[in-house]
Design a protein around this motif. Sequence first.
Motif, mmCIF file in Angstrom:
data_model
loop_
_atom_site.group_PDB
_atom_site.id
_atom_site.type_symbol
_atom_site.label_atom_id
_atom_site.label_comp_id
_atom_site.label_asym_id
_atom_site.label_seq_id
_atom_site.Cartn_x
_atom_site.Cartn_y
_atom_site.Cartn_z
ATOM 1 N N LEU A 82 1.789 12.625 2.567
ATOM 2 C CA LEU A 82 1.002 11.385 2.493
ATOM 3 C C LEU A 82 -0.308 11.513 3.276
ATOM 4 C CD1 LEU A 82 1.047 8.739 1.038
ATOM 5 C CD2 LEU A 82 2.098 7.691 3.030
ATOM 6 N N GLN A 139 9.978 8.814 9.777
ATOM 7 C CA GLN A 139 10.112 10.273 9.802
ATOM 8 C C GLN A 139 8.743 10.814 10.230
ATOM 9 O OE1 GLN A 139 12.237 12.231 6.567
ATOM 10 N NE2 GLN A 139 13.517 10.427 6.345
ATOM 11 N N CYS A 140 7.875 11.139 9.264
ATOM 12 C CA CYS A 140 6.549 11.575 9.722
ATOM 13 C C CYS A 140 5.769 10.397 10.293
ATOM 14 C CB CYS A 140 5.781 12.260 8.599
ATOM 15 S SG CYS A 140 4.929 11.161 7.465
ATOM 16 N N GLY A 141 6.062 9.199 9.818
ATOM 17 C CA GLY A 141 5.447 8.003 10.366
ATOM 18 C C GLY A 141 4.112 7.620 9.754
ATOM 19 N N CYS A 195 3.103 6.620 6.849
ATOM 20 C CA CYS A 195 3.018 5.413 6.023
ATOM 21 C C CYS A 195 3.323 4.154 6.805
ATOM 22 C CB CYS A 195 4.015 5.498 4.874
ATOM 23 S SG CYS A 195 5.734 5.331 5.437
ATOM 24 N N GLN A 196 3.881 4.303 8.020
ATOM 25 C CA GLN A 196 4.586 3.174 8.626
ATOM 26 C C GLN A 196 3.679 2.047 9.103
ATOM 27 O OE1 GLN A 196 7.626 2.933 8.044
ATOM 28 N NE2 GLN A 196 8.397 5.025 7.735
ATOM 29 N N CYS A 234 6.495 5.623 0.687
ATOM 30 C CA CYS A 234 6.903 6.449 1.820
ATOM 31 C C CYS A 234 7.313 7.804 1.281
ATOM 32 C CB CYS A 234 8.060 5.828 2.612
ATOM 33 S SG CYS A 234 8.601 6.961 3.928
ATOM 34 N N ARG A 235 6.494 8.785 1.513
ATOM 35 C CA ARG A 235 6.756 10.117 0.979
ATOM 36 C C ARG A 235 8.018 10.721 1.592
ATOM 37 N NH1 ARG A 235 8.388 14.116 -0.399
ATOM 38 N NH2 ARG A 235 7.383 16.053 -1.077
ATOM 39 N N CYS A 236 8.331 10.317 2.818
ATOM 40 C CA CYS A 236 9.504 10.874 3.482
ATOM 41 C C CYS A 236 10.795 10.187 3.057
ATOM 42 C CB CYS A 236 9.356 10.780 4.988
ATOM 43 S SG CYS A 236 7.941 11.677 5.623
HETATM 44 S S1 FES Z 1 7.563 8.272 7.176
HETATM 45 FE FE1 FES Z 1 6.441 9.875 6.237
HETATM 46 S S2 FES Z 1 5.456 8.857 4.623
HETATM 47 FE FE2 FES Z 1 6.763 7.342 5.403
#
Ligand code: FES
Lengths: 796, 151
Positions: free
Chosen positions: A347, B96-98, B100-101, B132-134
């Motif tokens: 993303l 996760q990666c955060g 999008c959060q 949310c890609r994760c």
């Molecule tokens: S936590 Fe990674 S894109 Fe949503």
Amino acid sequence: MNSPLSAPSSPSLDRRSFLRLTALAGGGFVLGYSYLKTAGTAFAADAATAAAEFAPNGFIRIASNGAVTLFSNRPEIGQGIKTALPLVLAEELDVDWKNVTVVSEPLDSTGTLQGASGSTSVPTDYSRLRQMGASARAILVEAAAQTWNVPAAECTTSAGSVLHAASGKKLSYGALVAKAATLQPPDSAPLKDPKDFRILGTRVPNVDNAAITTGKPLYGIDTKIPGMVYAVYEKCPVFGGTPVSANLDEVKKLPGVKDAFIIPAGNGPTAGVAIVASSTWAAFSARDKLKVVWDEGARANDSWADMSRQANELGAKAVDSDSPVFGTAAKVVEGNYSFPYISHTTLEPQNCTVHLQGDRADVWVPTQQPGQVRTAAAQALGLQQNQVTVHVTRAGGGFGRRLQTDYASEAAAIAKRVDAPVKLTWSREDDLHHDYFRPAGFNFLRGALDASGKIVAWRNYAVNFGAAGGGRRGGPGGPGGRGGPGGPGGPGGAPGGAAPRGAATLLPAGGGNAVFGQVAPGGAPGGQGFQGGPGGGGAGGAPRRGGPGGGRGGASFPGSFVGGFANATGTVVSAVPTGAWRAPGDCTSAWVDQSFLDELAQASGRDPLEFKLDHLTAGPAGAYKDRMLGVVRLAAEKAGWGKKLPKGQGMGIAFHSCHAGYVAHVVEVTVAKTGEYKVTRVVAAVDVGSQILNLSSAENQVEGAVVDGLSASGFQSLDLKKGRIVESNLDEYPMLRMPDSPPKIEIHFLLSQNPPTGLGEPALPPLAPAVCNAIYAAMGKRIRAMPFSTADLKWA
Amino acid sequence: MKYTLNVNGQNQTVEAEPDTPMLWVLRDHLNYVGAKFGCGVGMCGACTVHVDGDSQRSCQMTVAEAGAKKIVTIEGLSEHGDHPVQKAWCDHDVSQCGYCQAGQIMSASALLKSKPHPTDAEIDNAMAGNLCRCGTYTRIRAAIHAAAGAK
Ligand code: FES
Ligand code: FES
């Protein structure tokens, strides 16, 4: 993030060298610690405070006020490693997690830069970090014992304090820091019995949660350096094409534009056109006016339609008509499977900031491979490796995309031409057009059952896409790379790129005729047509992570668990760059294999679970079989396998092992008469060894793998026309959104007596086949092409 | 062109081309990097902010259109990062990666303002624009319910 204590990775810090290093550090050991010595002047300032601090190794620091700082040195890409690895230290050190601060280490220019790939962080670091934590704890215990003049063996620890039960004495670690800093480490430090773990295996929230939920600058794309300029980079949409000329003078006059130039093909990045401007938007909008004349090169007429046609032609020629087993079998089953190129679509688009100052440079980058970034940046900048410092930022997703260093190389090449720090930001369009895509493939399968319902033949002719002779840009493994470790791997087709455009080469190269003959008894060296056979596939070791196609030979399924197994490959020439995509190879091979296994199960007329369990049970004894049976049985039991469902609803099961993890999924679907399907429940059984580090993030990884698996197999596909990727942005490249996400994902960890291993990848591969098997159970249609959204699932 | 914007309760002046999306004004000019760039075409929701109380894709609104509207970014959602939605996100360990959060939280907090106790279907509907890609969707749903309960 810029801690003065610069502890890069510990270069293969086994127990021995760890102790040696620590011993060296006796007395003012902070400075003496060998892999810290490069920190130089920044670190010298710390020497003065060393007495007030206990820093037994590069990963642990305890201040005299009791504050504990733990260092995490693996790139955080959303896999939770920044939290998980310090938990291991904290557990053995026996400190209260509430009092711990976790710091991401900047990577020192002379250290070994550690990556994040292949779910390898946990297996590599677990034991080492336990040992480090335990050794530090032992020194603190010794310090207390000496202070109290009691035997160390009578002392215990609890939540950051040493206790002596007999006398009721207690000292906090902070109070022991000065003394501990003067002690030699013990010869051996006892590790905790895992049943006494208090932190490991519990749910611990991500240490960056507060920063993430308040929008702090954490990611590469958030980097801002005083005086920074902003760049975009346009590459030829046709792979391998180069710029001939561009309207640079016109572009340079646009608002905010500072410079525009062509970077020719050479030592650095792929050739392209750079625009440097005063803001991201100024660069983006100037790019809309950029006109480039491209030399599109040799691949400007490639199309997915044509490549698919060639693949199907190869598949048709490869029909195994000669083998007698198919003539005498009770049932023969055929299925042709295909999957398209897809993108990683992290993303956070690719980006990199480079500040070149004379003969040294700083690089800020979201990456899974800091070491390779340094190499690529140094090369593009014309510097030595030790003149480049890489600052690893949090990454907005990885999935294998950030194993590549293309964007860092581009940013470095641009920085070389600009007298300021420069941030390169890719657009989403750049990201979709210039990925190292998940490989596409066609698989032509033929299997047979005997009268008792046993699999007696399993032939897979797999067509891959790539350079004729391997050597494909970034591809994990060449087109011949199948089978277990030690397998012959195929001869690799015609020598490097010699095949004419559009030529389809058959492997084995020897004949150009891929008729399946006898099953190879074992991996003969190069030139063997196909691999495997019971116990074949070369050395037949543990399941491996594979190139395209994944590990099918060796001691894993299907290779050793079905009769008459053979595998052959062909290649259709393509210039589309491919790379590792979450569970590389396995992410598609598991779908093909586990779907086809279900086809055979259905043909046998038996319950698919029983059929699969029987074949697993009949296979060779060993860890693979035991662990796989364990997760398959657990998933089936928890899901309530066998319950009666009305037409339009179904349950499917699939299993797979990769990256040393074993996973089975049971999926429940509903398929409407109008053809829409919905996954209503997923039950996952997962064996990644004896210990889950952080239960919350482990569950999050499995949930994410389920959603990613559904998204990739259900929706995603890229088309190629006139040599370029057709889809440009997320409006044309759908991904799974909340309404399609399963309401329930139930996760069961099976704790087996095996070393803990990583979880970024193994839960993804078996998801897609479990979905297809469930859809078949619901309404009798077999899906053999990804993405599933293209399947017609109407029923009456 | 000079624009005076109201961001997180403060008036701030920026110099930008009129067609500059608010996303880039926030990120590059005003140093509010909480709003993220994911697609630039309104498809991912990573850039979500509140405009006069409603959630809006900041990549789809130009600085010229912003006028005197009140813009709130994740940095201004609460003073101490303790908005019920932020707290629920931490409690449920959503990220996760955060990446999008921040956008997810801005969409969720706008939803709860108009529908204090949303159903699963209402949540799915309101959040469908945030990718949310994760794949943290199950946790996002749970966190929104928790935040609704906490109010
Ligand atoms: S936590 Fe990674 S894109 Fe949503
Ligand atoms: S960046 Fe605005 S919606 Fe994606």
